[in-house]
Design a protein around this motif. Structure first.
Motif, PDB file in Angstrom:
ATOM      1  N   SER A  17       0.811  -1.222   0.000  1.00 48.48           N
ATOM      2  CA  SER A  17       0.000   0.000   0.000  1.00 48.48           C
ATOM      3  C   SER A  17       0.844   1.272   0.000  1.00 48.48           C
ATOM      4  O   SER A  17       0.371   2.343  -0.381  1.00 48.48           O
ATOM      5  CB  SER A  17      -0.924   0.020   1.223  1.00 48.48           C
ATOM      6  OG  SER A  17      -0.179   0.228   2.418  1.00 48.48           O
ATOM      7  N   LYS A  19       1.745   2.670   2.679  1.00 50.17           N
ATOM      8  CA  LYS A  19       1.263   3.440   3.822  1.00 50.17           C
ATOM      9  C   LYS A  19       1.624   2.738   5.123  1.00 50.17           C
ATOM     10  O   LYS A  19       2.093   1.609   5.123  1.00 50.17           O
ATOM     11  CB  LYS A  19      -0.247   3.655   3.694  1.00 50.17           C
ATOM     12  CG  LYS A  19      -0.598   4.465   2.448  1.00 50.17           C
ATOM     13  CD  LYS A  19      -2.090   4.552   2.208  1.00 50.17           C
ATOM     14  CE  LYS A  19      -2.366   5.296   0.903  1.00 50.17           C
ATOM     15  NZ  LYS A  19      -3.806   5.314   0.568  1.00 50.17           N
ATOM     16  N   LYS A 228      -9.294   7.996   7.787  1.00 51.18           N
ATOM     17  CA  LYS A 228      -9.738   7.790   6.402  1.00 51.18           C
ATOM     18  C   LYS A 228      -9.628   9.080   5.588  1.00 51.18           C
ATOM     19  O   LYS A 228      -9.117   9.072   4.458  1.00 51.18           O
ATOM     20  CB  LYS A 228     -11.179   7.290   6.417  1.00 51.18           C
ATOM     21  CG  LYS A 228     -11.839   7.150   5.050  1.00 51.18           C
ATOM     22  CD  LYS A 228     -11.230   6.037   4.237  1.00 51.18           C
ATOM     23  CE  LYS A 228     -12.031   5.813   2.954  1.00 51.18           C
ATOM     24  NZ  LYS A 228     -11.363   4.861   2.049  1.00 51.18           N
ATOM     25  N   LEU A 231      -6.024   9.959   4.695  1.00 46.24           N
ATOM     26  CA  LEU A 231      -5.496   9.088   3.641  1.00 46.24           C
ATOM     27  C   LEU A 231      -6.070   9.476   2.283  1.00 46.24           C
ATOM     28  O   LEU A 231      -5.356   9.508   1.280  1.00 46.24           O
ATOM     29  CB  LEU A 231      -5.815   7.629   3.965  1.00 46.24           C
ATOM     30  CG  LEU A 231      -5.111   7.063   5.208  1.00 46.24           C
ATOM     31  CD1 LEU A 231      -5.795   5.798   5.682  1.00 46.24           C
ATOM     32  CD2 LEU A 231      -3.638   6.800   4.926  1.00 46.24           C
ATOM     33  N   ASP A 232      -7.360   9.779   2.256  1.00 45.52           N
ATOM     34  CA  ASP A 232      -7.993  10.218   1.007  1.00 45.52           C
ATOM     35  C   ASP A 232      -7.372  11.515   0.486  1.00 45.52           C
ATOM     36  O   ASP A 232      -7.384  11.784  -0.721  1.00 45.52           O
ATOM     37  CB  ASP A 232      -9.498  10.424   1.213  1.00 45.52           C
ATOM     38  CG  ASP A 232     -10.257   9.119   1.390  1.00 45.52           C
ATOM     39  OD1 ASP A 232      -9.689   8.050   1.103  1.00 45.52           O
ATOM     40  OD2 ASP A 232     -11.427   9.164   1.826  1.00 45.52           O
ATOM     41  N   ILE A 260      -8.492   0.188   6.841  1.00 45.48           N
ATOM     42  CA  ILE A 260      -8.673   1.535   6.299  1.00 45.48           C
ATOM     43  C   ILE A 260      -7.389   1.993   5.610  1.00 45.48           C
ATOM     44  O   ILE A 260      -7.419   2.562   4.515  1.00 45.48           O
ATOM     45  CB  ILE A 260      -9.061   2.517   7.419  1.00 45.48           C
ATOM     46  CG1 ILE A 260     -10.486   2.220   7.920  1.00 45.48           C
ATOM     47  CG2 ILE A 260      -8.969   3.960   6.936  1.00 45.48           C
ATOM     48  CD1 ILE A 260     -10.861   2.992   9.176  1.00 45.48           C
ATOM     49  N   THR A 261      -6.264   1.737   6.246  1.00 43.87           N
ATOM     50  CA  THR A 261      -4.973   2.213   5.750  1.00 43.87           C
ATOM     51  C   THR A 261      -4.502   1.465   4.515  1.00 43.87           C
ATOM     52  O   THR A 261      -4.081   2.080   3.524  1.00 43.87           O
ATOM     53  CB  THR A 261      -3.901   2.103   6.866  1.00 43.87           C
ATOM     54  OG1 THR A 261      -4.338   2.827   8.008  1.00 43.87           O
ATOM     55  CG2 THR A 261      -2.558   2.643   6.390  1.00 43.87           C
ATOM     56  N   HIS A 262      -4.553   0.144   4.567  1.00 39.80           N
ATOM     57  CA  HIS A 262      -3.930  -0.662   3.514  1.00 39.80           C
ATOM     58  C   HIS A 262      -4.909  -1.170   2.447  1.00 39.80           C
ATOM     59  O   HIS A 262      -4.478  -1.524   1.344  1.00 39.80           O
ATOM     60  CB  HIS A 262      -3.202  -1.846   4.128  1.00 39.80           C
ATOM     61  CG  HIS A 262      -2.106  -1.452   5.084  1.00 39.80           C
ATOM     62  ND1 HIS A 262      -1.162  -0.515   4.762  1.00 39.80           N
ATOM     63  CD2 HIS A 262      -1.823  -1.860   6.352  1.00 39.80           C
ATOM     64  CE1 HIS A 262      -0.329  -0.357   5.791  1.00 39.80           C
ATOM     65  NE2 HIS A 262      -0.721  -1.150   6.763  1.00 39.80           N
ATOM     66  N   GLN A 263      -6.200  -1.215   2.796  1.00 40.13           N
ATOM     67  CA  GLN A 263      -7.173  -1.759   1.840  1.00 40.13           C
ATOM     68  C   GLN A 263      -8.225  -0.729   1.426  1.00 40.13           C
ATOM     69  O   GLN A 263      -9.188  -1.063   0.740  1.00 40.13           O
ATOM     70  CB  GLN A 263      -7.847  -2.989   2.451  1.00 40.13           C
ATOM     71  CG  GLN A 263      -6.869  -4.115   2.773  1.00 40.13           C
ATOM     72  CD  GLN A 263      -7.520  -5.249   3.561  1.00 40.13           C
ATOM     73  OE1 GLN A 263      -8.705  -5.512   3.396  1.00 40.13           O
ATOM     74  NE2 GLN A 263      -6.760  -5.906   4.421  1.00 40.13           N
ATOM     75  N   ASN A 264      -8.047   0.499   1.883  1.00 42.04           N
ATOM     76  CA  ASN A 264      -8.977   1.571   1.530  1.00 42.04           C
ATOM     77  C   ASN A 264     -10.412   1.245   1.956  1.00 42.04           C
ATOM     78  O   ASN A 264     -11.382   1.632   1.277  1.00 42.04           O
ATOM     79  CB  ASN A 264      -8.920   1.866   0.028  1.00 42.04           C
ATOM     80  CG  ASN A 264      -9.476   3.231  -0.318  1.00 42.04           C
ATOM     81  OD1 ASN A 264      -9.423   4.159   0.499  1.00 42.04           O
ATOM     82  ND2 ASN A 264     -10.016   3.365  -1.512  1.00 42.04           N
ATOM     83  N   GLU A 266     -13.964   1.303   3.999  1.00 45.32           N
ATOM     84  CA  GLU A 266     -14.814   2.378   4.486  1.00 45.32           C
ATOM     85  C   GLU A 266     -14.987   2.278   5.995  1.00 45.32           C
ATOM     86  O   GLU A 266     -14.970   1.171   6.563  1.00 45.32           O
ATOM     87  CB  GLU A 266     -16.171   2.337   3.803  1.00 45.32           C
ATOM     88  CG  GLU A 266     -16.115   2.559   2.293  1.00 45.32           C
ATOM     89  CD  GLU A 266     -15.598   3.945   1.923  1.00 45.32           C
ATOM     90  OE1 GLU A 266     -15.803   4.888   2.730  1.00 45.32           O
ATOM     91  OE2 GLU A 266     -14.995   4.084   0.845  1.00 45.32           O
TER      92      GLU A 266
END
Length: 277
Positions: A17, A19, A228, A231-232, A260-264, A266
């Motif tokens: 990711s 991240k 979130k 990161l967005d 949330i960080t590595h797989q986006n 929700e």
């Protein structure tokens, strides 16, 4: 940037990711036996078990927990290199009164740290702030000599700073720019409160920007939403302590933050999945 410095930075960020979910445990260094972190060595065991991307810690804690490092389950680590006085009474913080260079880049390199971190607080007296700028300057040179990444944490926590400026997005953006130009390889920044202003940091810094967690939040969902949103807006991760190990459900909070960080993922999705309500 040197190959070794780049490798050390890469150690802190997930290879897929790009991240990082970093869980800092250096709070006892400044504040004593903080609730939720009474056993910091035990917490290191848990962070290895939970497979976080890294931790932030004092050199003293590294010494007493040395058996947990260099094992197959590698936990990247960042050394807190300065000492911060938050108040006249141990365990009763009220704001940054002073901070000073405490450890050394040589020690960080010798004990296999992947980066070092210093606080750059605005709102102390001018003499104190100039002292901090001078030792950050010296650290930049030391870090170059040892090919060690430098993380700078620009915050507005001095008692002389007007309260309304502490969370002012423009002030945060300006403080991050100054930290960048002082020589930061990684920025550990407060979230500005909205994606648009935070993107002004991430877009123009050209170094990884992760957000700090700050005091224990009243609403855990707000913590996840902040992660979130950052990161967005181009952020590269989180450095949340009290909002993770300060909660009895830390394992599930970390699992949610990882998705949330590595797989986006929700926020509502992980909120239900890990029963965080």
């Amino acid at each position: 940037m040197s190959n070794l410095k780049e490798k050390r930075i890469q150690n802190l960020f997930n290879a897929e990711s790009g991240k990082a979910l970093i869980t800092p445990i250096d709070h006892g260094f400044y504040m004593g036996a903080v609730k939720g972190l009474e056993d910091p060595v035990g917490m290191i065991e848990k962070l290895i078990e939970y497979k976080v991307d890294g931790t932030l810690m004092s050199f003293g804690l590294n010494k007493i927990a040395s058996k947990y490092f260099g094992t197959q389950d590698y936990l990247p680590k960042i050394m807190t290199a300065d000492y911060i006085i938050f108040g006249e009474v141990p365990g009763e913080p009220k704001g940054v009164l002073a901070n000073s260079y405490y450890s050394s880049v040589e020690l960080a390199a010798k004990y296999n740290f992947d980066a070092i971190k210093v606080l750059f607080s605005w709102g102390t007296d001018v003499e104190q702030q100039m002292d901090v700028i001078k030792y950050i300057g010296a650290l930049v040179e030391e870090c170059e000599n040892y090919e060690m990444p430098l993380m700078i944490e620009p915050v507005q926590m001095g008692l002389n700073l007007p309260k309304e400026k502490g969370k002012d997005p423009k002030v945060i953006v300006d403080a991050c720019r100054i930290a960048l130009e002082l020589g930061a390889d990684i920025l550990k920044a407060p979230y500005t409160g909205d994606k648009e202003s935070f993107s002004q940091i991430t877009k123009y810094s050209h170094v990884p920007v992760i957000i700090l967690g700050g005091p224990k939040a009243k609403n855990l969902k707000d913590v996840l939403i902040t992660a979130k949103d950052s990161l967005d807006a181009g952020g590269k991760g989180t450095c949340f302590g009290r909002n993770v190990w300060g909660d009895p459900n830390a394992k599930n909070i970390i699992a949610a933050l990882k998705e949330i960080t590595h797989q986006n993922a929700e926020v509502d999705e992980v909120w239900e999945k890990y029963n965080l309500g």
